[in-house]
Design an enzyme around this catalytic site. Structure first.
Site, PDB file in Angstrom:
ATOM      1  N   ASN A  70       8.844  -7.351   4.018  1.00 55.33           N
ATOM      2  CA  ASN A  70       8.813  -6.040   3.252  1.00 55.33           C
ATOM      3  C   ASN A  70      10.150  -5.095   3.647  1.00 55.33           C
ATOM      4  O   ASN A  70      10.311  -4.972   4.566  1.00 55.33           O
ATOM      5  CB  ASN A  70       7.584  -5.342   3.440  1.00 55.33           C
ATOM      6  CG  ASN A  70       7.266  -3.758   2.989  1.00 55.33           C
ATOM      7  OD1 ASN A  70       7.310  -3.006   3.689  1.00 55.33           O
ATOM      8  ND2 ASN A  70       7.451  -3.637   1.582  1.00 55.33           N
ATOM      9  N   GLY A  71      10.566  -4.540   2.451  1.00 52.96           N
ATOM     10  CA  GLY A  71      11.391  -3.734   2.728  1.00 52.96           C
ATOM     11  C   GLY A  71      12.784  -3.979   1.730  1.00 52.96           C
ATOM     12  O   GLY A  71      13.548  -4.826   1.830  1.00 52.96           O
TER      13      GLY A  71
ATOM     14  N   PRO B  83       0.702  -1.322  -0.035  1.00 52.62           N
ATOM     15  CA  PRO B  83       0.025   0.016  -0.029  1.00 52.62           C
ATOM     16  C   PRO B  83       0.944   1.349  -0.070  1.00 52.62           C
ATOM     17  O   PRO B  83       1.535   1.204   0.679  1.00 52.62           O
ATOM     18  CB  PRO B  83      -0.871   0.101   1.310  1.00 52.62           C
ATOM     19  CG  PRO B  83      -0.080  -0.959   2.198  1.00 52.62           C
ATOM     20  CD  PRO B  83       0.851  -2.011   1.311  1.00 52.62           C
ATOM     21  N   MET B  84       0.723   2.221  -0.810  1.00 53.12           N
ATOM     22  CA  MET B  84       1.414   3.465  -0.674  1.00 53.12           C
ATOM     23  C   MET B  84       0.278   4.592  -1.138  1.00 53.12           C
ATOM     24  O   MET B  84      -0.350   4.623  -2.073  1.00 53.12           O
ATOM     25  CB  MET B  84       2.333   3.408  -2.050  1.00 53.12           C
ATOM     26  CG  MET B  84       3.720   2.511  -1.482  1.00 53.12           C
ATOM     27  SD  MET B  84       4.969   2.351  -2.758  1.00 53.12           S
ATOM     28  CE  MET B  84       4.265   1.240  -3.936  1.00 53.12           C
TER      29      MET B  84
ATOM     30  N   LYS C  90      -0.147  -4.722   9.128  1.00 54.63           N
ATOM     31  CA  LYS C  90       1.215  -4.217   8.810  1.00 54.63           C
ATOM     32  C   LYS C  90       1.792  -3.227   9.573  1.00 54.63           C
ATOM     33  O   LYS C  90       1.323  -2.368  10.105  1.00 54.63           O
ATOM     34  CB  LYS C  90       0.899  -3.590   7.345  1.00 54.63           C
ATOM     35  CG  LYS C  90       2.252  -3.148   6.692  1.00 54.63           C
ATOM     36  CD  LYS C  90       2.109  -2.896   5.170  1.00 54.63           C
ATOM     37  CE  LYS C  90       3.293  -2.204   4.514  1.00 54.63           C
ATOM     38  NZ  LYS C  90       3.482  -0.655   4.873  1.00 54.63           N
TER      39      LYS C  90
ATOM     40  N   GLN D 212      -7.034  -0.799   3.346  1.00 58.84           N
ATOM     41  CA  GLN D 212      -6.049  -0.649   4.285  1.00 58.84           C
ATOM     42  C   GLN D 212      -6.592   0.636   5.098  1.00 58.84           C
ATOM     43  O   GLN D 212      -6.979   1.715   4.204  1.00 58.84           O
ATOM     44  CB  GLN D 212      -4.470  -0.541   3.978  1.00 58.84           C
ATOM     45  CG  GLN D 212      -3.738  -0.642   5.336  1.00 58.84           C
ATOM     46  CD  GLN D 212      -2.319   0.023   5.170  1.00 58.84           C
ATOM     47  OE1 GLN D 212      -1.999   1.380   4.939  1.00 58.84           O
ATOM     48  NE2 GLN D 212      -1.389  -0.746   5.471  1.00 58.84           N
TER      49      GLN D 212
ATOM     50  N   CYS E 285       2.731   3.237   9.627  1.00 58.74           N
ATOM     51  CA  CYS E 285       3.282   4.520   9.122  1.00 58.74           C
ATOM     52  C   CYS E 285       4.032   5.458   9.846  1.00 58.74           C
ATOM     53  O   CYS E 285       3.609   5.765  10.990  1.00 58.74           O
ATOM     54  CB  CYS E 285       2.073   5.230   8.476  1.00 58.74           C
ATOM     55  SG  CYS E 285       2.592   6.870   7.747  1.00 58.74           S
TER      56      CYS E 285
ATOM     57  N   GLY F  26       7.215  -2.437  -2.513  1.00 61.04           N
ATOM     58  CA  GLY F  26       6.568  -0.881  -2.533  1.00 61.04           C
ATOM     59  C   GLY F  26       7.425  -0.082  -3.582  1.00 61.04           C
ATOM     60  O   GLY F  26       7.108  -0.073  -4.754  1.00 61.04           O
ATOM     61  N   ARG F  27       8.295   0.534  -3.196  1.00 63.89           N
ATOM     62  CA  ARG F  27       9.085   1.578  -4.113  1.00 63.89           C
ATOM     63  C   ARG F  27       9.731   0.879  -5.288  1.00 63.89           C
ATOM     64  O   ARG F  27       9.753   1.753  -6.285  1.00 63.89           O
ATOM     65  CB  ARG F  27      10.125   2.292  -3.204  1.00 63.89           C
ATOM     66  CG  ARG F  27       9.359   3.360  -2.229  1.00 63.89           C
ATOM     67  CD  ARG F  27      10.658   3.596  -1.113  1.00 63.89           C
ATOM     68  NE  ARG F  27      11.192   2.500  -0.348  1.00 63.89           N
ATOM     69  CZ  ARG F  27      12.331   2.340   0.078  1.00 63.89           C
ATOM     70  NH1 ARG F  27      13.020   3.594   0.324  1.00 63.89           N
ATOM     71  NH2 ARG F  27      12.552   1.298   0.829  1.00 63.89           N
TER      72      ARG F  27
HETATM   73  C1  LIG Z   1       4.907   7.180  -1.257  1.00 64.59           C
HETATM   74  C2  LIG Z   1       4.764   5.983  -0.343  1.00 64.59           C
HETATM   75  C3  LIG Z   1       3.623   5.724   0.344  1.00 64.59           C
HETATM   76  C4  LIG Z   1       3.369   4.894   1.271  1.00 64.59           C
HETATM   77  N1  LIG Z   1       1.925   4.888   1.752  1.00 64.59           N
HETATM   78  C5  LIG Z   1       1.771   3.695   2.707  1.00 64.59           C
HETATM   79  C6  LIG Z   1       0.466   3.317   3.221  1.00 64.59           C
HETATM   80  O1  LIG Z   1      -0.226   4.361   2.584  1.00 64.59           O
HETATM   81  N2  LIG Z   1       0.291   2.266   3.812  1.00 64.59           N
HETATM   82  C7  LIG Z   1       1.142   1.515   4.354  1.00 64.59           C
HETATM   83  O2  LIG Z   1       0.934   0.359   5.153  1.00 64.59           O
HETATM   84  N3  LIG Z   1       2.418   1.701   3.946  1.00 64.59           N
HETATM   85  C8  LIG Z   1       2.993   2.645   3.076  1.00 64.59           C
HETATM   86  N4  LIG Z   1       4.355   3.014   2.821  1.00 64.59           N
HETATM   87  C9  LIG Z   1       5.241   2.195   3.013  1.00 64.59           C
HETATM   88  C10 LIG Z   1       5.166   0.954   2.074  1.00 64.59           C
HETATM   89  O3  LIG Z   1       4.011  -0.023   2.094  1.00 64.59           O
HETATM   90  C11 LIG Z   1       6.555   0.113   2.418  1.00 64.59           C
HETATM   91  O4  LIG Z   1       6.159  -0.762   3.500  1.00 64.59           O
HETATM   92  C12 LIG Z   1       7.895   0.751   2.263  1.00 64.59           C
HETATM   93  O5  LIG Z   1       7.694   1.532   1.308  1.00 64.59           O
HETATM   94  C13 LIG Z   1       8.943  -0.402   2.522  1.00 64.59           C
HETATM   95  O6  LIG Z   1       8.933  -1.264   1.177  1.00 64.59           O
HETATM   96  P1  LIG Z   1       9.750  -1.023  -0.065  1.00 64.59           P
HETATM   97  O7  LIG Z   1      11.234  -0.994   0.322  1.00 64.59           O
HETATM   98  O8  LIG Z   1       9.441  -2.043  -0.894  1.00 64.59           O
HETATM   99  O9  LIG Z   1       9.491   0.457  -0.658  1.00 64.59           O
HETATM  100  C14 LIG Z   1       4.378   3.893   1.710  1.00 64.59           C
HETATM  101  C15 LIG Z   1       5.625   4.200   1.236  1.00 64.59           C
HETATM  102  C16 LIG Z   1       5.834   5.258   0.267  1.00 64.59           C
HETATM  103  C17 LIG Z   1       7.260   5.439  -0.519  1.00 64.59           C
END
Ligand SMILES: Cc1cc2nc3c(=O)[nH]c(=O)nc-3n(C[C@H](O)[C@H](O)[C@H](O)COP(=O)(O)O)c2cc1C
Length: 337
Positions: free
Chosen positions: A203-204, A17-18, A140, A71, A101, A227-228
């Site tokens: 995740n990460g 989720p982002m 999460k 979420q 978050c 995510g990213r």
């Molecule tokens: C722009 C952005 C928005 C995000 N929004 C959420 C969100 O709405 N809910 C959530 O659980 N995590 C959110 N995250 C965290 C991501 O879900 C994820 O846990 C985090 O980016 C680490 O994973 P990654 O390294 O694959 O990006 C967000 C991350 C980014 C970069």
């Protein structure tokens, strides 16, 4: 792995989720390129309570989305229970609670990772939501608040005990925000705890098929969340699955193929936004990430970020496809920042 009765197969790949990223148009592409499970952006329980139009749109589920979670986040247990019931009406496959978050405007108000400061409340909130809805409920979270306070092994057990059906762990603390490296060894310890029966999703920092494999092998998790690494590269799901199945890496796409996908995302966005300009604004954060490693691309990037009309954007994209007709994008030096 399973979430309730929902069978997600072996080592499913989740789109994280982002906020301001995992809206309809982007989810559409991620699904097309093999994301097994998706989530909406997080939705505020307070906003759900106020029945805000933008919030209803965020909770809209499309046929292509499934399986998908809505979420929710918030600090007040009653409001969160109410929000979960409203989210259930929108008919997702399950409901996910955000306990991770780190942003000041969220965590500072006792929402998201802010609840890691009050674990009894966090666990109670999870349990009350589980009791209030018929759908499976997942959570999460992060490892803890900071390096001196990382209760994740114990917290995972407590969430399982109140009925949470799957737990996603971003391998950082709240204080780290997005700095340092995700700690997949500690995620692996949660998974290795013999008391844990529910699936653990890691995740990460998954930014390539090789990293996905290394993290999965190291931690033994049941699912991987990206995510990213998917922003500007929604085919990362296909690339990872191919690598898992064959041990071989797919070559990155040619620029004209990327352009076709960008157009597809744009069209999806326009079909859902009240007006095209909103779709163009929505695309800006994606434009910057879709064309890595291209020589002399700066001018096009600026043009894409300045364009305000659909015709302009399409003309720039067509010019990019012609200029780089036989060039592949290059992920060698990408950074997730
Ligand atoms: C722009 C952005 C928005 C995000 N929004 C959420 C969100 O709405 N809910 C959530 O659980 N995590 C959110 N995250 C965290 C991501 O879900 C994820 O846990 C985090 O980016 C680490 O994973 P990654 O390294 O694959 O990006 C967000 C991350 C980014 C970069």
């Amino acid at each position: 792995m399973k979430i309730g009765n929902l069978d997600l197969g072996h080592l499913p790949l989740f789109l994280a989720p982002m906020e301001d990223v995992t809206y309809k148009s982007f989810r559409y592409l991620c699904k097309k390129f093999g994301a097994d499970v998706m989530s909406t952006e997080f939705v505020s329980a307070d906003a759900i309570g106020k029945e805000m139009e933008a919030t209803k749109r965020k909770m809209t589920i499309f046929d292509f989305d499934r399986p998908i979670a809505i979420q929710i986040y918030g600090s007040n247990i009653e409001a969160m229970v109410w929000a979960a019931k409203v989210a259930q009406e929108a008919n997702p496959n399950y409901i996910d609670i955000n306990f991770g978050c780190p942003m000041k405007k969220i965590a500072g108000k006792g929402c998201g990772a802010g609840l890691l400061k009050d674990l009894p409340k966090l666990v109670k909130m999870a349990g009350e939501i589980v009791k209030a809805v018929d759908l499976p409920v997942t959570a999460k979270t992060r490892l803890g608040w900071d390096f001196t306070d990382m209760p994740i092994i114990d917290l995972a057990e407590r969430l399982q005990d109140v009925g949470i059906q799957s737990l996603t762990i971003h391998g950082r603390t709240r204080s780290q925000l997005f700095t340092g490296e995700a700690d997949w060894a500690l995620i692996g310890k949660v998974k290795a705890n013999t008391r844990m029966k529910i699936p653990i999703v890691g995740n990460g920092d998954i930014s390539s098929p090789e990293k996905a494999k290394a993290f999965a092998d190291q931690s033994g998790v049941d699912g991987l969340m990206i995510g990213r690494g998917a922003i500007g590269r929604p085919w990362i799901f296909r690339d990872i699955r191919h690598y898992f199945n064959t041990g071989e890496l797919l070559l990155p796409p040619f620029v004209p193929e990327v352009v076709e996908s960008v157009k597809e995302q744009l069209i999806q966005s326009i079909s859902w936004k009240p007006e095209p300009r909103g779709a163009i604004l929505e695309m800006r954060r994606h434009f910057a990430r879709y064309f890595p490693g291209l020589e002399d691309f700066r001018e096009y990037r600026i043009q894409l970020l300045q364009a305000t009309e659909l015709e302009q954007v399409l003309a720039i994209l067509d010019a990019i496809a012609v200029t780089y007709a036989s060039v592949r994008v290059d992920y060698t030096n990408i950074s997730l920042k």
